[in-house]
Design a protein around this motif. Structure first.
Motif, PDB file in Angstrom:
ATOM      1  N   VAL A 213       0.792  24.070  -6.324  1.00  0.00           N
ATOM      2  CA  VAL A 213       0.980  25.472  -5.972  1.00  0.00           C
ATOM      3  C   VAL A 213       0.709  26.326  -7.205  1.00  0.00           C
ATOM      4  O   VAL A 213       0.862  25.860  -8.339  1.00  0.00           O
ATOM      5  N   ASP A 214       0.285  27.570  -6.962  1.00  0.00           N
ATOM      6  CA  ASP A 214      -0.003  28.469  -8.077  1.00  0.00           C
ATOM      7  C   ASP A 214       1.266  29.195  -8.507  1.00  0.00           C
ATOM      8  O   ASP A 214       2.363  28.924  -7.992  1.00  0.00           O
ATOM      9  N   ALA A 215       1.130  30.124  -9.440  1.00  0.00           N
ATOM     10  CA  ALA A 215       2.282  30.837  -9.995  1.00  0.00           C
ATOM     11  C   ALA A 215       3.039  31.631  -8.928  1.00  0.00           C
ATOM     12  O   ALA A 215       4.228  31.909  -9.092  1.00  0.00           O
ATOM     13  N   ASP A 216       2.371  31.984  -7.838  1.00  0.00           N
ATOM     14  CA  ASP A 216       3.027  32.697  -6.738  1.00  0.00           C
ATOM     15  C   ASP A 216       3.659  31.751  -5.722  1.00  0.00           C
ATOM     16  O   ASP A 216       4.231  32.194  -4.724  1.00  0.00           O
ATOM     17  N   GLY A 217       3.506  30.434  -5.942  1.00  0.00           N
ATOM     18  CA  GLY A 217       4.057  29.451  -5.016  1.00  0.00           C
ATOM     19  C   GLY A 217       3.144  29.134  -3.842  1.00  0.00           C
ATOM     20  O   GLY A 217       3.530  28.396  -2.938  1.00  0.00           O
ATOM     21  N   ALA A 218       1.924  29.678  -3.869  1.00  0.00           N
ATOM     22  CA  ALA A 218       0.983  29.425  -2.773  1.00  0.00           C
ATOM     23  C   ALA A 218       0.266  28.093  -3.002  1.00  0.00           C
ATOM     24  O   ALA A 218      -0.207  27.818  -4.108  1.00  0.00           O
ATOM     25  N   PRO A 219       0.171  27.251  -1.978  1.00  0.00           N
ATOM     26  CA  PRO A 219      -0.556  25.985  -2.124  1.00  0.00           C
ATOM     27  C   PRO A 219      -2.022  26.231  -2.480  1.00  0.00           C
ATOM     28  O   PRO A 219      -2.661  27.130  -1.936  1.00  0.00           O
ATOM     29  N   VAL A 220      -2.513  25.421  -3.422  1.00  0.00           N
ATOM     30  CA  VAL A 220      -3.885  25.556  -3.909  1.00  0.00           C
ATOM     31  C   VAL A 220      -4.692  24.291  -3.610  1.00  0.00           C
ATOM     32  O   VAL A 220      -5.807  24.357  -3.111  1.00  0.00           O
ATOM     33  N   VAL A 221      -4.113  23.134  -3.941  1.00  0.00           N
ATOM     34  CA  VAL A 221      -4.804  21.850  -3.787  1.00  0.00           C
ATOM     35  C   VAL A 221      -3.808  20.824  -3.281  1.00  0.00           C
ATOM     36  O   VAL A 221      -2.656  20.795  -3.712  1.00  0.00           O
ATOM     37  N   ARG A 222      -4.277  19.960  -2.375  1.00  0.00           N
ATOM     38  CA  ARG A 222      -3.500  18.791  -1.968  1.00  0.00           C
ATOM     39  C   ARG A 222      -4.308  17.559  -2.340  1.00  0.00           C
ATOM     40  O   ARG A 222      -5.511  17.486  -2.067  1.00  0.00           O
ATOM     41  N   LEU A 223      -3.635  16.632  -2.955  1.00  0.00           N
ATOM     42  CA  LEU A 223      -4.270  15.403  -3.420  1.00  0.00           C
ATOM     43  C   LEU A 223      -3.583  14.225  -2.754  1.00  0.00           C
ATOM     44  O   LEU A 223      -2.358  14.116  -2.801  1.00  0.00           O
ATOM     45  N   GLU A 224      -4.369  13.362  -2.113  1.00  0.00           N
ATOM     46  CA  GLU A 224      -3.815  12.149  -1.520  1.00  0.00           C
ATOM     47  C   GLU A 224      -4.350  10.962  -2.294  1.00  0.00           C
ATOM     48  O   GLU A 224      -5.555  10.845  -2.515  1.00  0.00           O
ATOM     49  N   GLU A 225      -3.440  10.108  -2.732  1.00  0.00           N
ATOM     50  CA  GLU A 225      -3.807   8.895  -3.471  1.00  0.00           C
ATOM     51  C   GLU A 225      -3.252   7.689  -2.733  1.00  0.00           C
ATOM     52  O   GLU A 225      -2.115   7.727  -2.260  1.00  0.00           O
ATOM     53  N   VAL A 226      -4.038   6.641  -2.664  1.00  0.00           N
ATOM     54  CA  VAL A 226      -3.569   5.382  -2.100  1.00  0.00           C
ATOM     55  C   VAL A 226      -3.601   4.347  -3.219  1.00  0.00           C
ATOM     56  O   VAL A 226      -4.650   4.098  -3.818  1.00  0.00           O
ATOM     57  N   LEU A 227      -2.444   3.777  -3.507  1.00  0.00           N
ATOM     58  CA  LEU A 227      -2.323   2.719  -4.510  1.00  0.00           C
ATOM     59  C   LEU A 227      -2.112   1.401  -3.794  1.00  0.00           C
ATOM     60  O   LEU A 227      -1.345   1.326  -2.836  1.00  0.00           O
ATOM     61  N   ILE A 228      -2.796   0.377  -4.267  1.00  0.00           N
ATOM     62  CA  ILE A 228      -2.662  -0.950  -3.682  1.00  0.00           C
ATOM     63  C   ILE A 228      -2.136  -1.894  -4.754  1.00  0.00           C
ATOM     64  O   ILE A 228      -2.735  -2.026  -5.814  1.00  0.00           O
ATOM     65  N   GLU A 229      -1.003  -2.512  -4.454  1.00  0.00           N
ATOM     66  CA  GLU A 229      -0.481  -3.543  -5.345  1.00  0.00           C
ATOM     67  C   GLU A 229      -0.845  -4.880  -4.734  1.00  0.00           C
ATOM     68  O   GLU A 229      -0.372  -5.240  -3.649  1.00  0.00           O
ATOM     69  N   ARG A 230      -1.752  -5.574  -5.397  1.00  0.00           N
ATOM     70  CA  ARG A 230      -2.184  -6.891  -4.912  1.00  0.00           C
ATOM     71  C   ARG A 230      -1.027  -7.875  -5.062  1.00  0.00           C
ATOM     72  O   ARG A 230      -0.205  -7.750  -5.954  1.00  0.00           O
ATOM     73  N   GLY A 231      -1.026  -8.862  -4.177  1.00  0.00           N
ATOM     74  CA  GLY A 231      -0.014  -9.914  -4.270  1.00  0.00           C
ATOM     75  C   GLY A 231      -0.195 -10.719  -5.531  1.00  0.00           C
ATOM     76  O   GLY A 231      -1.259 -10.714  -6.158  1.00  0.00           O
ATOM     77  N   GLU A 232       0.846 -11.417  -5.929  1.00  0.00           N
ATOM     78  CA  GLU A 232       0.761 -12.246  -7.123  1.00  0.00           C
ATOM     79  C   GLU A 232      -0.240 -13.360  -6.924  1.00  0.00           C
ATOM     80  O   GLU A 232      -0.364 -13.915  -5.836  1.00  0.00           O
TER      81      GLU A 232
ATOM     82  N   ILE B 243       0.858  -1.178   0.000  1.00  0.00           N
ATOM     83  CA  ILE B 243       0.000   0.000   0.000  1.00  0.00           C
ATOM     84  C   ILE B 243       0.898   1.232   0.000  1.00  0.00           C
ATOM     85  O   ILE B 243       1.665   1.448   0.943  1.00  0.00           O
ATOM     86  N   VAL B 244       0.800   2.011  -1.082  1.00  0.00           N
ATOM     87  CA  VAL B 244       1.629   3.200  -1.241  1.00  0.00           C
ATOM     88  C   VAL B 244       0.716   4.423  -1.183  1.00  0.00           C
ATOM     89  O   VAL B 244      -0.239   4.525  -1.953  1.00  0.00           O
ATOM     90  N   THR B 245       1.017   5.329  -0.255  1.00  0.00           N
ATOM     91  CA  THR B 245       0.250   6.561  -0.132  1.00  0.00           C
ATOM     92  C   THR B 245       1.092   7.707  -0.684  1.00  0.00           C
ATOM     93  O   THR B 245       2.253   7.873  -0.309  1.00  0.00           O
ATOM     94  N   LEU B 246       0.482   8.461  -1.582  1.00  0.00           N
ATOM     95  CA  LEU B 246       1.156   9.567  -2.248  1.00  0.00           C
ATOM     96  C   LEU B 246       0.429  10.869  -1.930  1.00  0.00           C
ATOM     97  O   LEU B 246      -0.791  10.865  -1.760  1.00  0.00           O
ATOM     98  N   GLU B 247       1.168  11.948  -1.876  1.00  0.00           N
ATOM     99  CA  GLU B 247       0.550  13.259  -1.729  1.00  0.00           C
ATOM    100  C   GLU B 247       1.121  14.166  -2.803  1.00  0.00           C
ATOM    101  O   GLU B 247       2.336  14.207  -3.006  1.00  0.00           O
ATOM    102  N   THR B 248       0.228  14.849  -3.503  1.00  0.00           N
ATOM    103  CA  THR B 248       0.639  15.852  -4.479  1.00  0.00           C
ATOM    104  C   THR B 248       0.162  17.200  -3.972  1.00  0.00           C
ATOM    105  O   THR B 248      -1.021  17.369  -3.675  1.00  0.00           O
ATOM    106  N   GLU B 249       1.090  18.131  -3.870  1.00  0.00           N
ATOM    107  CA  GLU B 249       0.714  19.495  -3.513  1.00  0.00           C
ATOM    108  C   GLU B 249       0.838  20.349  -4.770  1.00  0.00           C
ATOM    109  O   GLU B 249       1.894  20.386  -5.398  1.00  0.00           O
TER     110      GLU B 249
END
Length: 149
Positions: free
Chosen positions: A128-147, A120-126
């Motif tokens: 930022v706008d042209a001024d460098g101010a944070p606009v949106v944070r996105l959290e994604e969880v990816l699951i790699e099932r076992g073979e 289980i891999v959790t990712l966060e994407t932040e």
């Protein structure tokens, strides 16, 4: 698990375009005219038409998704999206230019329901706008099932 993962997985930058907002509005069956009519958007207090809440997924078209998956050492054919959550610090509107930096915030192995393990891999994407101010944070969880056995 493979070698330690990089903190920053990738970066993407793109312009939030009125035409793309319109396309995404149609694709998601969004009917509020605030997303397609600049006058309605201004009357609602926006500088221009606001993007729909899941609009940042268009960043995927600007990324090398195969390289991203490979950099994490995941087997794409066994990966499913576990969850996605958006946190808006302000609305994205047409004319914005955003830069998203995606990082690994967690990477764990867990026992699967049928034996074996899941990664289980959790990712966060932040974004930022042209001024460098944070606009949106996105959290994604990816699951790699076992073979499969």
């Amino acid at each position: 698990m493979a070698d330690p993962l990089p903190d920053v997985v990738d970066r993407v930058d793109y312009d939030v375009e009125r035409g793309k907002i319109r396309e995404f509005t149609r694709a998601t069956f969004t009917t509020d005219p605030v997303h397609t009519n600049p006058a309605t958007a201004r009357d609602a207090g926006f500088d221009d038409v606001p993007a729909t809440l899941t609009h940042t997924v268009v960043a995927g078209h600007q990324r090398d998704q195969r390289a991203f998956v490979d950099s994490l050492g995941l087997a794409l054919e066994r990966v499913v999206v576990g969850s996605v959550m958006w946190t808006y610090l302000r609305p994205l509107t047409a004319g914005d230019h955003v830069v998203g930096t995606r990082r690994v915030v967690d990477d764990v192995q867990r026992a699967g329901k049928r034996g074996g393990t899941m990664r289980i891999v959790t990712l966060e994407t932040e974004y930022v706008d042209a001024d460098g101010a944070p606009v949106v944070r996105l959290e994604e969880v990816l699951i790699e099932r076992g073979e499969q056995r």
